[in-house]
Design a protein around this motif. Structure first.
Motif, PDB file in Angstrom:
ATOM      1  N   TYR A   1      36.621  32.553  43.270  1.00 32.66           N
ATOM      2  CA  TYR A   1      37.627  31.552  42.954  1.00 32.66           C
ATOM      3  C   TYR A   1      39.019  32.048  43.335  1.00 32.66           C
ATOM      4  O   TYR A   1      39.338  33.220  43.143  1.00 32.66           O
ATOM      5  CB  TYR A   1      37.648  31.273  41.454  1.00 32.66           C
ATOM      6  N   CYS A   2      39.841  31.145  43.842  1.00 34.41           N
ATOM      7  CA  CYS A   2      41.242  31.504  43.999  1.00 34.41           C
ATOM      8  C   CYS A   2      42.027  30.885  42.857  1.00 34.41           C
ATOM      9  O   CYS A   2      41.611  29.896  42.243  1.00 34.41           O
ATOM     10  CB  CYS A   2      41.796  31.095  45.359  1.00 34.41           C
ATOM     11  N   ALA A   3      43.167  31.498  42.568  1.00 35.13           N
ATOM     12  CA  ALA A   3      43.982  31.070  41.448  1.00 35.13           C
ATOM     13  C   ALA A   3      45.450  31.261  41.793  1.00 35.13           C
ATOM     14  O   ALA A   3      45.794  32.109  42.623  1.00 35.13           O
ATOM     15  CB  ALA A   3      43.621  31.878  40.197  1.00 35.13           C
ATOM     16  N   ALA A   4      46.304  30.496  41.132  1.00 39.27           N
ATOM     17  CA  ALA A   4      47.731  30.560  41.434  1.00 39.27           C
ATOM     18  C   ALA A   4      48.561  30.418  40.170  1.00 39.27           C
ATOM     19  O   ALA A   4      48.172  29.725  39.218  1.00 39.27           O
ATOM     20  CB  ALA A   4      48.108  29.456  42.429  1.00 39.27           C
ATOM     21  N   ARG A   5      49.704  31.076  40.189  1.00 36.26           N
ATOM     22  CA  ARG A   5      50.676  30.941  39.106  1.00 36.26           C
ATOM     23  C   ARG A   5      52.042  30.923  39.765  1.00 36.26           C
ATOM     24  O   ARG A   5      52.516  31.948  40.271  1.00 36.26           O
ATOM     25  CB  ARG A   5      50.572  32.107  38.133  1.00 36.26           C
ATOM     26  N   PRO A   6      52.704  29.774  39.778  1.00 35.49           N
ATOM     27  CA  PRO A   6      54.019  29.713  40.407  1.00 35.49           C
ATOM     28  C   PRO A   6      55.091  30.376  39.547  1.00 35.49           C
ATOM     29  O   PRO A   6      55.003  30.398  38.323  1.00 35.49           O
ATOM     30  CB  PRO A   6      54.280  28.209  40.542  1.00 35.49           C
ATOM     31  N   GLY A   7      56.086  30.930  40.211  1.00 34.74           N
ATOM     32  CA  GLY A   7      57.286  31.395  39.529  1.00 34.74           C
ATOM     33  C   GLY A   7      57.268  32.795  38.977  1.00 34.74           C
ATOM     34  O   GLY A   7      58.233  33.214  38.343  1.00 34.74           O
ATOM     35  N   VAL A   8      56.161  33.547  39.189  1.00 32.07           N
ATOM     36  CA  VAL A   8      56.098  34.885  38.603  1.00 32.07           C
ATOM     37  C   VAL A   8      55.608  35.912  39.618  1.00 32.07           C
ATOM     38  O   VAL A   8      54.981  35.572  40.620  1.00 32.07           O
ATOM     39  CB  VAL A   8      55.162  34.922  37.376  1.00 32.07           C
ATOM     40  N   TYR A   9      55.898  37.189  39.304  1.00 34.47           N
ATOM     41  CA  TYR A   9      55.282  38.294  40.035  1.00 34.47           C
ATOM     42  C   TYR A   9      53.951  38.610  39.348  1.00 34.47           C
ATOM     43  O   TYR A   9      53.815  38.452  38.137  1.00 34.47           O
ATOM     44  CB  TYR A   9      56.168  39.541  39.994  1.00 34.47           C
ATOM     45  N   CYS A  10      52.993  39.074  40.130  1.00 27.72           N
ATOM     46  CA  CYS A  10      51.714  39.461  39.551  1.00 27.72           C
ATOM     47  C   CYS A  10      51.890  40.742  38.739  1.00 27.72           C
ATOM     48  O   CYS A  10      52.318  41.766  39.272  1.00 27.72           O
ATOM     49  CB  CYS A  10      50.681  39.736  40.654  1.00 27.72           C
ATOM     50  N   SER A  11      51.529  40.672  37.477  1.00 25.57           N
ATOM     51  CA  SER A  11      51.573  41.870  36.629  1.00 25.57           C
ATOM     52  C   SER A  11      50.193  42.495  36.505  1.00 25.57           C
ATOM     53  O   SER A  11      50.027  43.502  35.830  1.00 25.57           O
ATOM     54  CB  SER A  11      52.125  41.508  35.257  1.00 25.57           C
ATOM     55  N   GLY A  12      49.221  41.869  37.129  1.00 26.42           N
ATOM     56  CA  GLY A  12      47.858  42.362  37.095  1.00 26.42           C
ATOM     57  C   GLY A  12      46.944  41.297  37.649  1.00 26.42           C
ATOM     58  O   GLY A  12      47.394  40.272  38.168  1.00 26.42           O
ATOM     59  N   ILE A  13      45.649  41.556  37.568  1.00 28.07           N
ATOM     60  CA  ILE A  13      44.673  40.561  38.017  1.00 28.07           C
ATOM     61  C   ILE A  13      43.956  40.086  36.762  1.00 28.07           C
ATOM     62  O   ILE A  13      42.800  40.448  36.494  1.00 28.07           O
ATOM     63  CB  ILE A  13      43.685  41.158  39.037  1.00 28.07           C
ATOM     64  N   VAL A  14      44.674  39.297  35.985  1.00 28.90           N
ATOM     65  CA  VAL A  14      44.205  38.873  34.668  1.00 28.90           C
ATOM     66  C   VAL A  14      44.094  37.364  34.643  1.00 28.90           C
ATOM     67  O   VAL A  14      45.036  36.659  35.013  1.00 28.90           O
ATOM     68  CB  VAL A  14      45.184  39.345  33.566  1.00 28.90           C
ATOM     69  N   GLN A  15      42.967  36.860  34.192  1.00 29.22           N
ATOM     70  CA  GLN A  15      42.746  35.405  34.203  1.00 29.22           C
ATOM     71  C   GLN A  15      43.854  34.635  33.510  1.00 29.22           C
ATOM     72  O   GLN A  15      44.302  33.593  33.998  1.00 29.22           O
ATOM     73  CB  GLN A  15      41.415  35.073  33.517  1.00 29.22           C
ATOM     74  N   GLY A  16      44.297  35.141  32.376  1.00 31.57           N
ATOM     75  CA  GLY A  16      45.268  34.413  31.578  1.00 31.57           C
ATOM     76  C   GLY A  16      46.610  34.226  32.247  1.00 31.57           C
ATOM     77  O   GLY A  16      47.410  33.387  31.824  1.00 31.57           O
ATOM     78  N   LEU A  17      46.856  34.990  33.312  1.00 27.02           N
ATOM     79  CA  LEU A  17      48.131  34.873  34.021  1.00 27.02           C
ATOM     80  C   LEU A  17      48.201  33.603  34.868  1.00 27.02           C
ATOM     81  O   LEU A  17      49.275  33.085  35.137  1.00 27.02           O
ATOM     82  CB  LEU A  17      48.328  36.105  34.918  1.00 27.02           C
ATOM     83  N   PHE A  18      47.036  33.104  35.266  1.00 29.72           N
ATOM     84  CA  PHE A  18      46.994  32.062  36.277  1.00 29.72           C
ATOM     85  C   PHE A  18      46.867  30.667  35.687  1.00 29.72           C
ATOM     86  O   PHE A  18      46.174  30.442  34.708  1.00 29.72           O
ATOM     87  CB  PHE A  18      45.830  32.324  37.241  1.00 29.72           C
ATOM     88  N   THR A  19      47.556  29.731  36.345  1.00 29.05           N
ATOM     89  CA  THR A  19      47.631  28.358  35.850  1.00 29.05           C
ATOM     90  C   THR A  19      46.663  27.430  36.568  1.00 29.05           C
ATOM     91  O   THR A  19      46.092  26.538  35.952  1.00 29.05           O
ATOM     92  CB  THR A  19      49.066  27.825  36.045  1.00 29.05           C
ATOM     93  N   TYR A  20      46.543  27.629  37.877  1.00 30.83           N
ATOM     94  CA  TYR A  20      45.744  26.723  38.707  1.00 30.83           C
ATOM     95  C   TYR A  20      44.546  27.468  39.280  1.00 30.83           C
ATOM     96  O   TYR A  20      44.658  28.638  39.686  1.00 30.83           O
ATOM     97  CB  TYR A  20      46.600  26.152  39.843  1.00 30.83           C
ATOM     98  N   TRP A  21      43.428  26.742  39.358  1.00 27.93           N
ATOM     99  CA  TRP A  21      42.177  27.333  39.832  1.00 27.93           C
ATOM    100  C   TRP A  21      41.486  26.403  40.815  1.00 27.93           C
ATOM    101  O   TRP A  21      41.557  25.181  40.683  1.00 27.93           O
ATOM    102  CB  TRP A  21      41.234  27.598  38.655  1.00 27.93           C
TER     103      TRP A  21
END
Length: 128
Positions: free
Chosen positions: A98-118
């Motif tokens: 799956y790919c995932a995206a979270r606009p407006g932030v730097y990646c602080s890790g590869i954590v599911q909870g960080l991402f908004t869109y899937w």
């Protein structure tokens, strides 16, 4: 709203390669954290790789230890597409990706909870 659509999955023998693509419908920010996750049958979803993009440039990339040196995450901003190049594939890489995206932030890790869109996922099967 951002829509993600994966493609490029398939069946390969161990040692083979695949390149996954994730088409992004639109960018709502110049800064994005985007990632790839995978889930094998009976297992929890796990992070594979993440990339921070700022104003079309790649800021950093992160990888799970299990894929370091074999997988490469990249983005083509002109094509609104995220990639995951997977080399030296192993049977244990078999999973739905799956790919995932979270606009407006730097990646602080590869954590599911960080991402908004899937996205909906694409199946990768590696045979021995």
């Amino acid at each position: 709203q951002v829509q993600l659509m994966e493609s490029g999955g398939g069946s390969v023998h161990a040692g083979g390669s695949l390149r996954l693509s994730c088409a992004v419908s639109r960018y709502t920010s110049s800064r994005y954290c985007m990632g790839w996750f995978r889930q094998a049958p009976g297992k929890e979803r796990e992070g594979v790789a993440a990339i921070t993009i700022d104003d079309t440039s790649t800021i950093n990339t992160r990888y799970a230890d299990s894929v370091k040196g074999r997988f490469t995450i990249s983005q083509d901003n002109a094509k609104n597409t995220l990639y995951l190049q997977m080399n030296s594939l192993k049977p244990e890489d078999t999973a739905m990706y799956y790919c995932a995206a979270r606009p407006g932030v730097y990646c602080s890790g590869i954590v599911q909870g960080l991402f908004t869109y899937w996205g909906q996922g694409t199946q990768v099967t590696v045979s021995s």
